[in-house]
Design a protein around this motif. Structure first.
Motif, short mmCIF file in Angstrom:
data_model
loop_
_atom_site.label_atom_id
_atom_site.label_comp_id
_atom_site.label_asym_id
_atom_site.label_seq_id
_atom_site.Cartn_x
_atom_site.Cartn_y
_atom_site.Cartn_z
N GLN A 119 0.84 -1.19 0.00
CA GLN A 119 0.00 0.00 0.00
C GLN A 119 0.87 1.24 0.00
O GLN A 119 1.83 1.34 0.77
N PRO A 120 0.57 2.26 -0.86
CA PRO A 120 1.40 3.47 -0.90
C PRO A 120 1.41 4.23 0.42
O PRO A 120 2.39 4.89 0.76
N GLN A 121 0.32 4.18 1.20
CA GLN A 121 0.23 4.96 2.43
C GLN A 121 0.63 4.15 3.66
O GLN A 121 0.37 4.57 4.80
N SER A 122 1.24 2.98 3.47
CA SER A 122 1.58 2.16 4.63
C SER A 122 2.66 2.84 5.47
O SER A 122 3.60 3.44 4.95
N GLU A 123 2.50 2.78 6.80
CA GLU A 123 3.45 3.37 7.73
C GLU A 123 3.91 2.29 8.72
O GLU A 123 3.11 1.49 9.19
N LEU A 124 5.20 2.31 9.02
CA LEU A 124 5.76 1.35 9.96
C LEU A 124 5.66 1.89 11.38
O LEU A 124 5.70 3.10 11.61
N LYS A 125 5.53 0.99 12.33
CA LYS A 125 5.53 1.35 13.75
C LYS A 125 6.95 1.15 14.28
O LYS A 125 7.27 0.16 14.92
N VAL A 126 7.82 2.11 13.94
CA VAL A 126 9.24 1.94 14.22
C VAL A 126 9.56 2.38 15.64
O VAL A 126 8.93 3.28 16.21
N GLU A 127 10.55 1.70 16.21
CA GLU A 127 11.11 2.01 17.52
C GLU A 127 12.62 1.82 17.41
O GLU A 127 13.13 1.26 16.44
N TRP A 128 13.32 2.30 18.45
CA TRP A 128 14.74 1.98 18.51
C TRP A 128 14.89 0.53 18.96
O TRP A 128 14.45 0.15 20.04
N GLU A 129 15.49 -0.28 18.10
CA GLU A 129 15.59 -1.71 18.36
C GLU A 129 17.06 -2.15 18.37
O GLU A 129 17.87 -1.65 17.58
N SER A 130 17.36 -3.10 19.25
CA SER A 130 18.68 -3.72 19.28
C SER A 130 18.73 -4.85 18.27
O SER A 130 17.91 -5.78 18.32
N VAL A 131 19.66 -4.78 17.34
CA VAL A 131 19.79 -5.82 16.32
C VAL A 131 20.09 -7.16 16.97
O VAL A 131 19.54 -8.21 16.57
N GLU A 132 20.92 -7.17 18.01
CA GLU A 132 21.28 -8.41 18.66
C GLU A 132 20.07 -9.07 19.30
O GLU A 132 19.88 -10.29 19.20
N GLU A 133 19.20 -8.29 19.96
CA GLU A 133 18.03 -8.86 20.60
C GLU A 133 17.04 -9.40 19.57
O GLU A 133 16.46 -10.48 19.76
N VAL A 134 16.82 -8.64 18.49
CA VAL A 134 15.89 -9.10 17.46
C VAL A 134 16.38 -10.40 16.83
O VAL A 134 15.62 -11.36 16.65
N LEU A 135 17.69 -10.46 16.51
CA LEU A 135 18.23 -11.68 15.91
C LEU A 135 18.20 -12.84 16.90
O LEU A 135 17.91 -13.98 16.51
N GLY A 136 18.50 -12.58 18.18
CA GLY A 136 18.47 -13.65 19.17
C GLY A 136 17.11 -14.28 19.29
O GLY A 136 16.97 -15.52 19.32
N ALA A 137 16.06 -13.43 19.36
CA ALA A 137 14.70 -13.96 19.47
C ALA A 137 14.31 -14.73 18.22
O ALA A 137 13.68 -15.80 18.28
N ALA A 138 14.69 -14.19 17.02
CA ALA A 138 14.34 -14.86 15.78
C ALA A 138 15.05 -16.21 15.66
O ALA A 138 14.46 -17.21 15.22
N VAL A 139 16.32 -16.26 16.07
CA VAL A 139 17.06 -17.52 15.98
C VAL A 139 16.48 -18.58 16.91
O VAL A 139 16.40 -19.76 16.57
N GLN A 140 16.05 -18.18 18.10
CA GLN A 140 15.43 -19.14 19.02
C GLN A 140 14.19 -19.76 18.39
O GLN A 140 13.97 -20.99 18.47
N ARG A 141 13.37 -18.93 17.77
CA ARG A 141 12.16 -19.47 17.13
C ARG A 141 12.52 -20.39 15.97
O ARG A 141 11.88 -21.42 15.77
N MET A 142 13.55 -20.01 15.17
CA MET A 142 13.90 -20.84 14.03
C MET A 142 14.54 -22.15 14.47
O MET A 142 14.39 -23.17 13.80
N ARG A 143 15.26 -22.14 15.59
CA ARG A 143 15.81 -23.40 16.09
C ARG A 143 14.70 -24.34 16.55
O ARG A 143 14.81 -25.57 16.39
#
Length: 489
Positions: free
Chosen positions: A335-359
């Motif tokens: 959608q052209p008008q789509s907006e993200l709900k951005v926050e300051w995020e830690s790359v390490e924390e996001v990757l850690g949580a994603a890797v746990q789910r993928m494992r």
């Protein structure tokens, strides 16, 4: 050239012959009557250049009369004693009047040319200014302000919108303008108001954008007692037509863009439905077959076989859940008008949580995470970033061989932060790597029109980043580069 005021011109028309007469008396003893006539011709030429036609003609008559009275024998009378002096006076009068007429004609032509050039420049400036606006309403608002500023009169641009007339005014409130006059102008396709044949008693001037089929009009409020000349009305009509042409062209372009977007969206929906009808058959068939086997033969099955079938059922359900998430995000990010709900995020924390789910999703797969310490935070929507990593890991597992080994790396890059997912499998197919990220593109390795990599590119682009694929020995690597704010906390 700016000429003096009319009353000052009359004074100059009298002063020029007087100055020529004074010069004539100073040279009286050394010049003939013909020579003195040249002094008056110089005065005639000067007044013809500096004064209007009436004042110039008056100065010419005074010069001829002064030459006759003061210097033609018998002096100090208007009598002429010989044919030679009659001829001198006649030639001087004819030259004076012809000179005045010629100079006045040239001046009028120059003024008309300058006026035409100035009006053409105004039309060009209006067209250039409107070309920088986006949207029909924005153009109407700007045009009203521009016309009010350039012409010194309150102006309004009326546009038809959903069966009503919207007034975009400048210099006066919308209530000061006459909507009935606009409707009449649109219906009959011609200008009206003071100076026109139609509605001449109104203290305004109004013209439609075009003679027929117009979707708007321009209206000016006139000063008390003002009655615009025909050439002024023609210029106003040209301004109205130029504004209308630009606005209606922009509205037509908007309608064409909307129709094109609707057609593309419809085509994408049709392609998506066709793709899903194909890709959903595999997990649905697996789920139905497993469920049927468990229902009919579950009690007779060994525990290990039953456990394996339940595991397959769970994996197929997770595949469908991931596919549903991808479809929802595809619809949202497209959608052209789509907006993200951005926050300051830690790359390490996001990757850690994603890797746990993928494992947990791929228990037999070796997934290794390597993160450079001290990475700055990024402005991101954590769920989208996690889905991007999940899609890349899912893609790597599917094409990583019998015993997949996945390495996820994160570190600093020239743009900010990078995340790379590498497998040890068969590598990328021959051809353009960017085609892997095209939505609904059939992947040569499995024949499916998967959405995972297309979603990855949309998520990266929505965060201001980019994604690329490259061949490795062995396997393949998908790398995402994300920007980092200059003053990240």
């Amino acid at each position: 050239m700016n000429r003096p005021a009319p009353h000052l011109q009359w004074l100059l028309a009298a002063a020029a012959p007087a100055a020529a007469t004074a010069a004539g008396f100073a040279l009286d003893g050394s010049m003939s009557v013909a020579g003195l006539a040249m002094l008056y011709l110089v005065a005639v030429f000067a007044t013809a250049l500096a004064l209007d036609r009436a004042q110039g003609i008056a100065a010419s008559l005074l010069c001829v009369s002064a030459l006759n009275f003061f210097f033609v024998p018998p002096r100090y009378t208007f009598e002429v004693e010989s044919a030679e002096y009659w001829w001198t006076l006649a030639v001087m009068l004819g030259l004076s009047l012809a000179l005045n007429t010629l100079i006045a004609s040239l001046r009028d032509r120059r003024e008309r040319a300058e006026t035409a050039a100035a009006r053409a420049a105004e039309l060009h400036a209006l067209a250039e200014a409107l070309a920088r606006c986006e949207g029909g309403q924005a153009m109407a608002v700007f045009a009203a302000g521009w016309l009010q500023e350039k012409l010194g009169r309150a102006a309004a641009v009326f546009l038809r919108e959903d069966g009503t007339l919207a007034c975009h005014a400048a210099g006066a409130p919308p209530s000061a303008f006459n909507e009935s006059a606009v409707r009449w102008a649109l219906e009959h396709g011609r200008a009206l108001g003071r100076g026109c044949d139609d509605w001449p008693d109104l203290s305004l001037w109004c013209a439609p954008f075009a003679r027929s089929g117009s979707e708007g009009a321009v209206q000016w409020l006139l000063h008390p007692g003002e009655r615009p000349a025909q050439d002024v009305q023609q210029h106003w009509l040209a301004l109205a037509r130029q504004a209308g042409l630009s606005i209606e062209r922009e509205r037509a372009a908007q309608a064409a863009r909307a129709a094109g977007e609707s057609a593309r969206a419809e085509a994408a929906r049709n392609t998506l439905l066709a793709s899903l009808s194909h890709d959903l058959r595999t997990p649905l068939a697996g789920i139905m077959g497993t469920a049927s086997a468990l229902r009919t033969q579950g009690d007779a099955m060994p525990a290990a076989q039953r456990e394996r079938l339940l595991g397959n059922l769970e994996n197929e359900a997770r595949d469908m859940a991931l596919m549903a998430d991808n479809i929802l995000q595809l619809a949202r990010l497209s959608q052209p008008q789509s907006e993200l709900k951005v926050e300051w995020e830690s790359v390490e924390e996001v990757l850690g949580a994603a890797v746990q789910r993928m494992r947990r999703r791929w228990p037999g797969t070796r997934i290794e995470l390597k993160v450079t310490p001290g990475l700055p935070p990024v402005r991101a929507e954590a769920s989208l970033l996690a889905q991007l990593v999940a899609n890349l890991v899912d893609n790597a597992v599917r094409h990583g061989g019998e015993q997949p080994q996945i390495t996820i790396r994160a570190g600093r890059s020239r743009e900010g932060v990078f995340v790379a997912v590498r497998d040890q499998g068969e590598g990328l197919p021959p051809g353009d790597e960017q085609m892997l990220f095209e939505r609904f593109e059939r992947k040569p390795r499995d024949g499916a029109a998967g959405l995972g990599l297309a979603i990855c590119r949309l998520i990266a682009q929505a965060h201001g980043g980019r994604i690329e694929a490259k061949r490795c020995e062995p396997g393949a690597e998908f790398r995402v580069d994300l920007p980092v704010a200059p003053h990240a906390p």
